[in-house]
Design a protein around this motif. Structure first.
Motif, PDB file in Angstrom:
ATOM      1  N   VAL A  97       0.946  -1.115   0.137  1.00  0.00           N
ATOM      2  CA  VAL A  97       0.428  -0.182   0.107  1.00  0.00           C
ATOM      3  C   VAL A  97       0.549   1.303   0.247  1.00  0.00           C
ATOM      4  O   VAL A  97       1.057   1.597   0.626  1.00  0.00           O
ATOM      5  CB  VAL A  97      -0.808   0.553   1.164  1.00  0.00           C
ATOM      6  CG1 VAL A  97      -1.421   1.653   1.545  1.00  0.00           C
ATOM      7  CG2 VAL A  97      -1.890  -1.097   0.552  1.00  0.00           C
ATOM      8  N   LYS A  98       0.604   2.524  -1.309  1.00  0.00           N
ATOM      9  CA  LYS A  98       1.449   3.518  -0.896  1.00  0.00           C
ATOM     10  C   LYS A  98       1.123   3.618   0.922  1.00  0.00           C
ATOM     11  O   LYS A  98      -0.126   4.124   1.040  1.00  0.00           O
ATOM     12  CB  LYS A  98       0.772   4.564  -1.909  1.00  0.00           C
ATOM     13  CG  LYS A  98       1.566   5.859  -1.886  1.00  0.00           C
ATOM     14  CD  LYS A  98       0.920   6.520  -3.488  1.00  0.00           C
ATOM     15  CE  LYS A  98       1.491   7.863  -3.353  1.00  0.00           C
ATOM     16  NZ  LYS A  98       2.731   8.228  -3.369  1.00  0.00           N
ATOM     17  N   ASN A  99       2.379   4.833   0.911  1.00  0.00           N
ATOM     18  CA  ASN A  99       2.490   5.148   2.541  1.00  0.00           C
ATOM     19  C   ASN A  99       1.277   6.395   2.607  1.00  0.00           C
ATOM     20  O   ASN A  99       2.003   7.107   1.415  1.00  0.00           O
ATOM     21  CB  ASN A  99       3.674   4.717   2.837  1.00  0.00           C
ATOM     22  CG  ASN A  99       3.420   5.419   3.961  1.00  0.00           C
ATOM     23  OD1 ASN A  99       2.604   6.115   4.849  1.00  0.00           O
ATOM     24  ND2 ASN A  99       5.320   5.652   5.012  1.00  0.00           N
ATOM     25  N   GLY A 100       0.538   6.936   3.537  1.00  0.00           N
ATOM     26  CA  GLY A 100       0.244   7.780   3.546  1.00  0.00           C
ATOM     27  C   GLY A 100      -0.060   8.657   4.901  1.00  0.00           C
ATOM     28  O   GLY A 100      -0.625   9.619   5.193  1.00  0.00           O
ATOM     29  N   ALA A 101       0.880   7.763   5.720  1.00  0.00           N
ATOM     30  CA  ALA A 101       1.470   8.677   7.712  1.00  0.00           C
ATOM     31  C   ALA A 101       2.266   7.682   7.705  1.00  0.00           C
ATOM     32  O   ALA A 101       3.371   6.967   6.888  1.00  0.00           O
ATOM     33  CB  ALA A 101      -0.253   7.759   8.202  1.00  0.00           C
TER      34      ALA A 101
END
Length: 445
Positions: A97-101
């Motif tokens: 999953v592309k990181n968002g945090a």
């Protein structure tokens, strides 16, 4: 520029305190030896299909036992919400999953799998630049594949510098001195947006500091360390001397127009922003020069900051194929084939290879043809020096999301001269320690 962060509940911070102490081996599932045929790794991302689909196709054409399936997400908040739902239900959990945090916060929520045993062999092979690895760790364990960082440097409006006989700055003291001279002509040396304290955060990192440290099951908090005070002193001088503008980032067109006006002449920046400048500047194309990021006057070595809140390809808890997910993620972030497959004809750019030690073959594509005019040839050595000199000393604490929001409030008061940086740091020390204690997290500070 600051990216939006996901707000975590108090229970999340408590979970992180436990998770970082108790984390051990993978335990979330390795390769499914009973499976027949290739393993499919679902890759959630909100990047454009023009970039991701060719990369996935290249992987699938060159790998027999693992296949990647791109699953498009609308945006960062949507992807994170979907991730939480998938992990909670245990159904249709993606493996990349592309990181968002920040990784530690996501570990605290129980969202990520420990992939240390699978990732470390690649790290030891030297596939990743060392500065890219800390951001994917929590409690000394790995929970994501490093995607790395964009190198930091400065661009200056050299035409305006030359007009007033001011030399390009090499230190932050030089920036302050230049600002005092420019002020006489109604020009600001830099911009400090009132909602974004990232300049302070970056300076603390550049000085080799961090506001958090972990000691076993205890968190240590120190907003008043020598490194933090050194960074704060630079900010205070910029503000006190009235040599910085306060243009907001929330109105992007107005911000870019201001940068293009010649009234503000120095921009700490990164590679990902350059093309946007070129596309939007009307008056100053060709006037800008890339220079090394200014250093502290007493620095013993040249340093740029490497920490990036979004610098990992996440491996969620519940992924059934941790080994294969790690192998695929490493290929996506370190393989020449993957980088080359990301090339977009419309922008004539590759996805920046921020995780690898030597991105030199792809630097030219991120340097736009008109922005730097006669100074364009200087861009590549400046960028590569920034890569080689990057360090990540930053440790993210279990309540950093809320702390950053509080810091934003304090920052707004700093740039409007309502409080000093020292007062803000003292407040943040008290606030952060009290907040951790209220969450029953073991803290010293």
């Amino acid at each position: 520029m600051n990216r939006k962060k996901v707000v975590l509940a108090s229970a999340t911070a408590m979970a992180l305190s436990v998770a970082l102490v108790a984390c051990g081996g993978g335990g979330d599932g390795g390769s499914d030896s009973g499976a027949k045929g290739p393993v499919t790794i679902k890759w959630w991302t909100w990047d454009e299909a023009l970039t991701t689909e060719p990369v996935a196709a290249k992987f699938n054409a060159t790998h027999k036992d693992i296949k990647i399936q791109v699953v498009s997400q609308v945006d960062n908040p949507g992807a994170m919400a979907n991730l939480r739902n998938a992990v909670a239900s245990g159904k249709d959990v993606p493996c990349l999953v592309k990181n968002g945090a920040e990784v530690p916060g996501l570990v605290g929520e129980g969202l990520l799998a420990d992939i240390t045993q699978y990732l470390e062999p690649y790290v030891k092979q030297g596939l990743f630049i060392p500065a890219a690895v800390p951001a994917v760790q929590a409690g000394g364990r790995d929970y994501a594949i490093p995607t790395g960082f964009n190198p930091s440097f400065m661009v200056i409006n050299r035409k305006v510098y030359d007009r007033y006989g001011i030399k390009p700055p090499k230190t932050w003291d030089d920036v302050i001195a230049a600002g005092k001279e420019f002020k006489k002509h109604g020009i600001y040396v830099m911009n400090l947006a009132g909602e974004d304290p990232s300049t302070l955060v970056n300076l603390v990192q550049q000085a080799g500091g961090s506001w958090y440290k972990q000691d076993g099951d205890k968190w240590k908090v120190n907003f008043l360390s020598p490194e933090s005070l050194k960074a704060g002193n630079i900010i205070q001088q910029l503000v006190d001397n009235g040599i910085v503008a306060n243009q907001t980032y929330t109105d992007r067109p107005a911000l870019i127009s201001y940068f293009d006006s010649g009234k503000m002449v120095s921009l700490p920046t990164q590679t990902w922003q350059l093309t946007k400048y070129e596309l939007n500047y009307k008056k100053t194309l060709g006037d800008w020069e890339p220079i090394d990021l200014p250093q502290f006057s007493d620095a013993t070595s040249f340093t740029t900051q490497a920490h990036n809140a979004n610098s990992g390809l996440l491996v969620p808890k519940g992924c059934a194929h941790l080994k294969e997910a790690t192998e695929a993620g490493v290929w996506l972030n370190t393989s020449k084939d993957a980088i080359n497959a990301s090339y977009r004809k419309d922008t004539k750019q590759y996805t920046w290879p921020g995780a690898i030690p030597d991105p030199s073959p792809w630097v030219d594509s991120v340097v736009p043809p008109k922005l730097f005019g006669p100074y364009r040839s200087k861009a590549k050595p400046v960028i590569l020096k920034a890569v080689a000199s990057a360090k990540d000393s930053w440790v993210v604490g279990p309540n950093y999301t809320g702390v950053f929001a509080e810091l934003q409030d304090q920052w707004a008061k700093i740039v409007t001269k309502k409080i000093t940086v020292q007062q803000a740091l003292e407040h943040m020390q008290t606030y952060t320690v009290a907040d951790l204690k209220s969450k029953h997290i073991n803290v010293e500070g």
